[in-house]
Each structure stands twice: as C-alpha cells, then as structure tokens.
Design an enzyme around this catalytic site. Structure first.
Site, PDB file in Angstrom:
ATOM      1  N   ASP A  63      56.782  45.529  27.505  1.00 19.60           N
ATOM      2  CA  ASP A  63      57.343  45.563  26.151  1.00 19.60           C
ATOM      3  C   ASP A  63      56.269  45.723  25.075  1.00 19.60           C
ATOM      4  O   ASP A  63      56.546  45.546  23.888  1.00 19.60           O
ATOM      5  CB  ASP A  63      58.152  44.289  25.877  1.00 19.60           C
ATOM      6  CG  ASP A  63      57.323  43.017  25.920  1.00 19.60           C
ATOM      7  OD1 ASP A  63      56.129  43.101  26.292  1.00 19.60           O
ATOM      8  OD2 ASP A  63      57.850  41.945  25.573  1.00 19.60           O
TER       9      ASP A  63
ATOM     10  N   GLU B 265      65.859  34.271  29.755  1.00 22.17           N
ATOM     11  CA  GLU B 265      64.466  34.686  29.895  1.00 22.17           C
ATOM     12  C   GLU B 265      64.045  34.855  31.348  1.00 22.17           C
ATOM     13  O   GLU B 265      63.221  35.713  31.657  1.00 22.17           O
ATOM     14  CB  GLU B 265      63.547  33.653  29.226  1.00 22.17           C
ATOM     15  CG  GLU B 265      63.784  33.446  27.746  1.00 22.17           C
ATOM     16  CD  GLU B 265      63.223  34.577  26.893  1.00 22.17           C
ATOM     17  OE1 GLU B 265      62.241  35.214  27.325  1.00 22.17           O
ATOM     18  OE2 GLU B 265      63.779  34.814  25.817  1.00 22.17           O
TER      19      GLU B 265
ATOM     20  N   THR C  81      53.334  38.283  29.562  1.00 21.51           N
ATOM     21  CA  THR C  81      54.303  37.292  29.101  1.00 21.51           C
ATOM     22  C   THR C  81      54.314  36.175  30.134  1.00 21.51           C
ATOM     23  O   THR C  81      54.360  36.436  31.334  1.00 21.51           O
ATOM     24  CB  THR C  81      55.706  37.920  28.988  1.00 21.51           C
ATOM     25  OG1 THR C  81      55.682  38.918  27.974  1.00 21.51           O
ATOM     26  CG2 THR C  81      56.748  36.875  28.656  1.00 21.51           C
TER      27      THR C  81
END
Length: 257
Positions: free
Chosen positions: A60, A42, A65
């Site tokens: 995305d 990640e 995020t």
C-alpha cells in the site's frame, strides 16, 4: 488481511456517576470488543493479541505494516514505537534498525531493513516489554484521541468505535482522507449529539464520509468493515456495542457472544 493503518496523530477518565449506558469505549470490556472488531478487519482474526508478531508489506506504499494496530515503517508510527521500546529496553533486537527506520520514514523503502527485520520483529514480539510498548503507542496515537473526541461529540460506544476504526486506517494528518477531514465532512451534513443532533443521523453521515475516504485509495476500497459491520450495529441501534455481536468483514463472519 493485512493491517492498513499508519497515520500519525498528535484515557480520559470515565465520567463518574454516569448512567450504565454511558460507559465509554475505554471501559475494559468495551475496549476488548473494540480490539476484536479491528482485528477482524485488519488480520481476519478475533485474536488481536496474536498480532504483536504480525509483519508484512501489503503493497500500500507504506512499507512494512506490523503489530496489533498496523504500525508502518513509512509513516512514522513504527519509528515512534521502536524508539519507545528502545528507551525502555536499550539494546533490544530492533534497536539497531532505528537509523534505517529514520531513513525510510515517508517512503515504502525497505532499505536497511531487509532481510532480517521481519524475523527480528517476530523475536521482539515475544518480549512483554515490546508488547506493552505496542499497547501504549496504540492508546496514545489512536485509541485515546478517538475516545476523547467521541465523548466530546456526545457519542456512545459505537460512535467512539467508529472514530477509532477511522483513525486506525486513515491516521489524523492533514490530508483529505484523515480522520479529522472525515469528521469535518460529516459535520457539514449533520450535527453530533453534543451539538443537539440525532446520533443515528450523525453516525450515518460520518460513515458515509468514511466510505468516501476509503474509496479514494485502492488499498482501502473494500468498505465492508463499515457496510457489514458498523452499519449493522447502527441499524440495530446498538449504540453501546452490547453482545451478542454478529458481523462480516471481507465476506467472513464473526461473532462475539
């Protein structure tokens, strides 16, 4: 590499008197390994605790995020996290963004979040109460359900980790690429140990299904976190993820001694 999770799901106690080899992923030492493995994929780092402050839009379609598990503004888990933090610590620096987080849920919009939300997230990340909230939501939404299902399927630590990594990336909604759908696809090809199946055969089927799911979305199309990490441990029959561990993600090499 940014985190790519953002699904939403809806620790069992370790089995007493079980053989040492049956330790679950919820064993503290194994859980630490799991956190490092996920962080390598990640965030391109084994220092998962440095990721409390992480935040970016990785393009995305899930908005921002952020954090140790990639909570996303577009999928509800970031909203749940900030609500929990605010319940525990009213008036925190992120509380004022709750109306905006509710509005942007389900979209990639930054409306009401820009320009100060990323900076305020990083400020909040210095607060141990926010760090603990991230830990607790990670466990509630991702880690505990994965370990619980892995144990129910008779899987050892590696299999439980494969479940956890899949839930981290895909969530467990109703779509064809969610964790539950990946598991159902695997079950059509092989039985897990709890149903009398061979653990290696089943895990290969699960990882095949996981790769299929990853390739359905461009943001997840690099499957090295499976191909050059989880499959490496499976080929070694390292079902308990015992160190030393050596793997690669996105071409970068990692080691846990």
């Amino acid at each position: 590499m940014g985190a790519a999770t953002c699904g939403a799901l809806f620790s069992p106690p370790r089995a007493a008197a079980a053989p040492a080899a049956a330790a679950g992923l919820d064993d503290p030492a194994k859980k630490e390994i799991a956190m490092k493995l996920v962080s390598s994929a990640e965030n391109s780092s084994l220092d998962w605790k440095a990721q409390y402050k992480y935040i970016e839009d990785i393009g995305d379609g899930r908005g921002y995020t952020a954090g140790i598990i990639g909570f996303c503004s577009g999928t509800g888990d970031m909203l749940d996290l900030v609500e929990l933090y605010t319940d525990r610590k009213p008036g925190n620096v992120l509380a004022r963004y709750l109306p905006a987080l509710r509005r942007v849920d389900g979209s990639d919009s930054h409306d009401g979040l820009d320009p100060n939300f990323p900076g305020d997230w990083r400020k909040a990340a210095r607060d141990t109460a926010f760090q603990q909230a991230q830990n607790d939501e990670r466990d509630r939404v991702y880690f505990n359900p994965a370990v619980r299902q892995g144990k129910a399927d008779g899987l050892r630590v590696l299999g439980q980790f494969a479940y956890y990594d899949a839930i981290v990336m895909h969530g467990d909604g109703g779509d064809a690429t969610s964790f539950s759908s990946i598991r159902r696809r695997a079950l059509r090809q092989a039985k897990p140990p709890a149903q009398g199946g061979d653990e290696t055969t089943y895990l290969n089927a699960f990882l095949d299904a996981r790769v299929w799911a990853m390739k359905q979305e461009e943001a997840h199309s690099d499957t090295s976190r499976v191909d050059t990490a989880q499959r490496v441990f499976l080929r070694q029959s390292n079902f308990d993820l015992n160190p030393p561990l050596d793997w690669k993600v996105y071409g970068d090499s990692y080691h846990i001694g």
